[in-house]
Design a protein around this motif. Structure first.
Motif, PDB file in Angstrom:
ATOM      1  N   THR A 277       1.200  -1.005   0.033  1.00  0.00           N
ATOM      2  CA  THR A 277      -0.165   0.400   0.127  1.00  0.00           C
ATOM      3  C   THR A 277       1.098   1.527  -0.209  1.00  0.00           C
ATOM      4  O   THR A 277       1.699   1.845   0.696  1.00  0.00           O
ATOM      5  CB  THR A 277      -1.125   0.121   1.201  1.00  0.00           C
TER       6      THR A 277
ATOM      7  N   GLU B  33      -1.328   7.575  -3.150  1.00  0.00           N
ATOM      8  CA  GLU B  33      -0.924   7.495  -2.014  1.00  0.00           C
ATOM      9  C   GLU B  33      -2.536   6.650  -1.397  1.00  0.00           C
ATOM     10  O   GLU B  33      -3.612   7.181  -1.929  1.00  0.00           O
ATOM     11  CB  GLU B  33      -1.227   8.519  -0.607  1.00  0.00           C
ATOM     12  N   GLY B  34      -2.458   5.444  -0.548  1.00  0.00           N
ATOM     13  CA  GLY B  34      -3.440   5.094   0.205  1.00  0.00           C
ATOM     14  C   GLY B  34      -3.835   3.420  -1.240  1.00  0.00           C
ATOM     15  O   GLY B  34      -4.395   3.031  -1.098  1.00  0.00           O
TER      16      GLY B  34
END
Length: 199
Positions: free
Chosen positions: A133, A172-173
């Motif tokens: 992630t 991001e994420g």
């Protein structure tokens, strides 16, 4: 007894016992730690002697103990049978040669009763093929981002990733798939670009 132990013919054997006790004391106090040694010698010989079954310091202590016991018993037998002890020039090599195979046998007997070293350390190459992630930044070609990935032991690793496809960006994420490693950098694709069955 003291006269026998401290006779010149037995000094080497008594010294081996003292050294073994010092090693035990150092280990007990925790000063020695679990030092790993990279020994570039014949693996079959070292395995026969018990290296790999026991930590190196335990193996040295075992050898010193057996060397001293064999030497002192041999000197006592010589004293009882012939009325005098064997010269150290013969007794020491004889005890050492006898103690080597005895150490190998003793290591095999003792090893199952001692706690074994266990490590969960892995090579970073083993992370290739894992889901990760993006936790910090936006990964683009020439601009890596930080990603979190867990190995098969459940240990978290933080790695730098760039997209495998130069035209792609990883946000991001986003869940990604690590597809290859180039030194300190991993190449990744979006998890949606590749089906990875759950294990």
């Amino acid at each position: 007894m003291e006269a026998f132990l401290f006779a010149p013919e037995n000094i080497v054997f008594v010294s081996a016992l003292v050294l073994m006790l010092l090693i035990g004391a150092v280990q007990a106090l925790g000063f020695a730690g679990d030092a790993g040694l990279d020994l570039d010698t014949d693996a079959d010989l070292l395995g026969w002697l018990g290296l790999g079954r026991l930590p190196l310091l335990a193996l040295v202590a075992l050898f010193l103990t057996l060397f001293a016991i064999i030497g002192l018993l041999g000197q006592q037998a010589a004293h009882d049978l012939f009325g005098g002890m064997i010269t150290p020039w013969i007794a020491v090599p004889g005890a050492a040669v006898t103690a080597l195979p005895a150490t190998g046998v003793a290591a095999r007997i003792v090893a199952p009763f001692l706690p074994q070293d266990h490590t969960t350390a892995i090579s970073l190459d083993h992370l290739v093929g894992s889901r990760a992630t993006i936790v910090t930044g936006r990964a683009a070609s020439g601009s890596p981002a930080r990603a979190r990935v867990e190995d098969h032991h459940g240990q978290a690793h933080y790695v730098m990733v760039e997209p495998d496809n130069g035209n792609q960006t990883l946000e991001e994420g986003e869940t990604i798939l690590l597809v290859r490693r180039e030194e300190h950098l991993f190449r990744a694709i979006s998890h949606g670009d590749h089906y990875l069955p759950r294990i």
